[in-house]
Design an enzyme around this catalytic site. Structure first.
Site, PDB file in Angstrom:
ATOM      1  N   CYS A 145      13.236  -6.841   6.560  1.00 19.14           N
ATOM      2  CA  CYS A 145      12.794  -5.712   7.406  1.00 19.14           C
ATOM      3  C   CYS A 145      12.762  -6.069   8.891  1.00 19.14           C
ATOM      4  CB  CYS A 145      11.422  -5.246   6.958  1.00 19.14           C
ATOM      5  SG  CYS A 145      11.355  -4.877   5.198  1.00 19.14           S
ATOM      6  N   HIS A 290       8.408  -1.008  12.369  1.00 20.68           N
ATOM      7  CA  HIS A 290       9.137  -0.966  11.102  1.00 20.68           C
ATOM      8  C   HIS A 290       8.411   0.029  10.191  1.00 20.68           C
ATOM      9  CE1 HIS A 290      10.617  -1.799   7.226  1.00 20.68           C
ATOM     10  NE2 HIS A 290       9.624  -2.579   6.861  1.00 20.68           N
ATOM     11  N   ASN A 320      10.871   3.141   3.112  1.00 23.00           N
ATOM     12  CA  ASN A 320      11.076   1.859   3.796  1.00 23.00           C
ATOM     13  C   ASN A 320      12.542   1.465   3.648  1.00 23.00           C
ATOM     14  OD1 ASN A 320      11.207  -0.833   4.534  1.00 23.00           O
ATOM     15  ND2 ASN A 320       9.312  -1.419   3.499  1.00 23.00           N
TER      16      ASN A 320
HETATM   17  N1  ACO Z   1       2.186   4.489  -8.844  1.00 24.12           N
HETATM   18  C1  ACO Z   1       0.991   4.445  -9.423  1.00 24.12           C
HETATM   19  N2  ACO Z   1       0.302   3.295  -9.574  1.00 24.12           N
HETATM   20  C2  ACO Z   1       0.859   2.183  -9.103  1.00 24.12           C
HETATM   21  C3  ACO Z   1       2.118   2.160  -8.490  1.00 24.12           C
HETATM   22  C4  ACO Z   1       2.791   3.383  -8.380  1.00 24.12           C
HETATM   23  N3  ACO Z   1       4.013   3.475  -7.800  1.00 24.12           N
HETATM   24  N4  ACO Z   1       2.413   0.905  -8.122  1.00 24.12           N
HETATM   25  C5  ACO Z   1       1.393   0.142  -8.485  1.00 24.12           C
HETATM   26  N5  ACO Z   1       0.439   0.902  -9.102  1.00 24.12           N
HETATM   27  C6  ACO Z   1      -0.834   0.482  -9.649  1.00 24.12           C
HETATM   28  C7  ACO Z   1      -0.900  -0.991  -9.888  1.00 24.12           C
HETATM   29  O1  ACO Z   1      -0.362  -1.310 -11.136  1.00 24.12           O
HETATM   30  C8  ACO Z   1      -2.401  -1.246  -9.841  1.00 24.12           C
HETATM   31  O2  ACO Z   1      -2.922  -0.887 -11.082  1.00 24.12           O
HETATM   32  P1  ACO Z   1      -4.103  -1.745 -11.725  1.00 24.12           P
HETATM   33  O3  ACO Z   1      -5.244  -1.659 -10.743  1.00 24.12           O
HETATM   34  O4  ACO Z   1      -4.373  -1.034 -13.023  1.00 24.12           O
HETATM   35  O5  ACO Z   1      -3.584  -3.115 -11.872  1.00 24.12           O
HETATM   36  C9  ACO Z   1      -2.855  -0.229  -8.838  1.00 24.12           C
HETATM   37  O6  ACO Z   1      -1.848   0.750  -8.714  1.00 24.12           O
HETATM   38  C10 ACO Z   1      -3.062  -0.822  -7.467  1.00 24.12           C
HETATM   39  O7  ACO Z   1      -3.767   0.153  -6.817  1.00 24.12           O
HETATM   40  P2  ACO Z   1      -4.415  -0.145  -5.438  1.00 24.12           P
HETATM   41  O8  ACO Z   1      -5.092  -1.459  -5.441  1.00 24.12           O
HETATM   42  O9  ACO Z   1      -5.236   1.020  -5.057  1.00 24.12           O
HETATM   43  O10 ACO Z   1      -3.118  -0.221  -4.561  1.00 24.12           O
HETATM   44  P3  ACO Z   1      -3.092  -0.557  -3.082  1.00 24.12           P
HETATM   45  O11 ACO Z   1      -4.032   0.312  -2.336  1.00 24.12           O
HETATM   46  O12 ACO Z   1      -3.151  -2.025  -2.867  1.00 24.12           O
HETATM   47  O13 ACO Z   1      -1.632  -0.078  -2.720  1.00 24.12           O
HETATM   48  C11 ACO Z   1       0.525  -0.862  -2.142  1.00 24.12           C
HETATM   49  C12 ACO Z   1      -0.523  -0.737  -3.255  1.00 24.12           C
HETATM   50  C13 ACO Z   1       0.948   0.525  -1.704  1.00 24.12           C
HETATM   51  C14 ACO Z   1       1.741  -1.621  -2.663  1.00 24.12           C
HETATM   52  C15 ACO Z   1      -0.149  -1.606  -0.965  1.00 24.12           C
HETATM   53  O14 ACO Z   1      -0.639  -2.850  -1.376  1.00 24.12           O
HETATM   54  C16 ACO Z   1       0.786  -1.796   0.177  1.00 24.12           C
HETATM   55  O15 ACO Z   1       1.067  -0.877   0.909  1.00 24.12           O
HETATM   56  N6  ACO Z   1       1.282  -3.050   0.394  1.00 24.12           N
HETATM   57  C17 ACO Z   1       2.289  -3.305   1.364  1.00 24.12           C
HETATM   58  C18 ACO Z   1       3.590  -3.237   0.645  1.00 24.12           C
HETATM   59  C19 ACO Z   1       4.731  -2.927   1.563  1.00 24.12           C
HETATM   60  O16 ACO Z   1       4.663  -2.119   2.454  1.00 24.12           O
HETATM   61  N7  ACO Z   1       5.810  -3.580   1.283  1.00 24.12           N
HETATM   62  C20 ACO Z   1       6.968  -3.305   2.034  1.00 24.12           C
HETATM   63  C21 ACO Z   1       7.753  -4.521   2.178  1.00 24.12           C
HETATM   64  S1  ACO Z   1       7.258  -5.536   3.481  1.00 24.12           S
HETATM   65  C22 ACO Z   1       7.366  -4.639   4.747  1.00 24.12           C
HETATM   66  O17 ACO Z   1       8.264  -3.845   4.873  1.00 24.12           O
HETATM   67  C23 ACO Z   1       6.311  -4.807   5.737  1.00 24.12           C
END
Ligand code: ACO
Length: 363
Positions: A145, A290, A320
């Protein structure tokens, strides 16, 4: 003083739009979950991914269907109808047209793509070939990214030092081709998508307008945060049954770790960029981050007290798109009149590696 100036921007995105409702028919997720956590409402994907998703949505056993897709492709037809270099070519052609520059006038191409057409050569060479160029150097970067920011910095050095006059800098991604769109891969599949953005840089000998400074960093000690082995040499041989059976051919991400690291590193690098140039947030006309996810962007903006009117976001419509996200947003911001001649613009990105950086420019 000699500088590199952006004289044309361009972007390309596949025409197939996938909204959160279609994804909800493929995996256990919902429009509400995705919008609340990421701000993404829809994204563009290649025609191949789109066709696959429509069939996955109807498949009674989604895991079995997805395994079949990974094992054999759809209908035994494995060649893609759209590749990442096709998107790079379209975005670059638009940037060149807007700049009034012919491909043969380019002295160098710098491309950043996370997943290329071929394992080798990388996308920059394939793109160069599509322009019919036979000796223009193509530099290929893989900072995920953050790739476009690294690309700008590399291209800027060549221009500042008087080596090149015109350089094409591209960020292009066809990420939808690598994700598992079932429950197994839902954490990543809802975030990433396809697209490309490009700028043409040209040398100017005087004036305020141009690239000002770049601030680049990497930390390779947290590989589990966000990485993909695909055909890498992490197993012997590189493409191994073991890798496929253990799901190591697919990308992996620790969402929480990425979130925390991204917010921290964005804050640090933007602070360094502003301090180095003796500027404050108030001096900058527009911040383009980004487009990873709106919550990361809002957390950074809150921490640095950047008012909402000073950021440009399109993550809601494209998701993204990794290395493509900054140049796509830059192109749309300029086209929408959000960047005027003379404006001070700060670009910042964070991605796999981890690698992150910021670039400051005067339009
Ligand atoms: N739909 C529904 N549920 C989901 C999904 C989905 N697509 N994906 C994961 N879950 C579940 C998980 O399995 C987990 O379940 P569990 O608690 O039973 O184990 C739960 O959702 C996690 O929920 P939260 O803890 O509320 O999730 P969080 O608020 O941490 O959000 C997310 C997850 C969106 C991935 C967040 O951590 C995030 O934004 N991280 C950054 C990721 C990112 O932007 N990556 C991009 C690449 S790097 C970059 O470009 C900067």
């Amino acid at each position: 003083m000699r500088k590199a100036r952006i004289v044309g921007t361009g972007m390309a995105a596949p025409s197939s739009v996938v909204d959160n409702h279609l994804l909800s028919r493929c995996m256990n997720t919902s429009d509400e979950w995705i919008v609340q956590r990421t701000g993404i409402r829809e994204r563009r994907v290649s025609p191949d991914t789109y066709r696959m998703l429509l069939r996955l949505a109807e498949a009674p056993d989604k895991i079995a269907f997805m395994d079949e897709v990974f094992a054999q492709g759809l209908d035994g037809k494995i060649d893609s109808t759209l590749t990442v270099s096709d998107l790079a070519f379209d975005a670059s052609s638009m940037a060149l047209k807007n700049a009034g520059v012919e491909p043969r006038q380019l002295d160098c191409i710098v491309d950043s793509s996370t997943v290329p057409d071929f394992a080798y050569p990388h996308t920059g060479c394939v793109l160069q070939g599509k322009f019919g160029l036979t000796s223009t150097p193509a530099i290929c970067l893989q900072q995920g990214c953050a790739g476009f920011i690294f690309g700008l910095a590399v291209a800027d050095q060549f221009i500042r030092n008087g080596i090149y006059e015109r350089v094409l800098v591209v960020g292009a991604e066809l990420l939808s081709s690598i994700f598992d769109y079932t429950d197994r891969g839902r954490d990543m599949a809802v975030l990433f998508a396809d697209g490309a953005g490009a700028v043409v840089l040209q040398a100017v000998e005087s004036g305020e307008s141009g690239l000002i400074s770049h601030h680049l960093h990497s930390d390779g000690t947290i590989l589990d945060g966000l990485s993909g082995e695909v055909w890498g040499t992490s197993t012997y041989p590189a493409i191994s049954k073991k890798k496929i059976e253990e799901g190591r051919g697919r990308p992996r991400m620790n969402g929480r770790s990425v979130f925390v690291q991204a917010v921290r590193r964005f804050r640090e690098v933007i602070g360094v960029c502003l301090n180095t140039n003796r500027l404050t947030v108030a001096d900058v006309d527009l911040f383009i981050f980004h487009q990873a996810n709106i919550r990361i962007i809002e957390a950074v903006a809150d921490a640095l007290k950047i008012p909402p009117g000073k950021t440009f976001n399109n993550v809601e419509r494209y998701g993204n798109t990794a290395a493509a996200s900054v140049p796509m947003a830059l192109h749309e911001a300029r086209a929408a009149g959000r960047i005027k001649d003379g404006d001070l613009v700060l670009l910042a990105a964070f991605g796999t590696g981890f690698s992150w950086g910021a670039s400051l420019l005067r339009w």
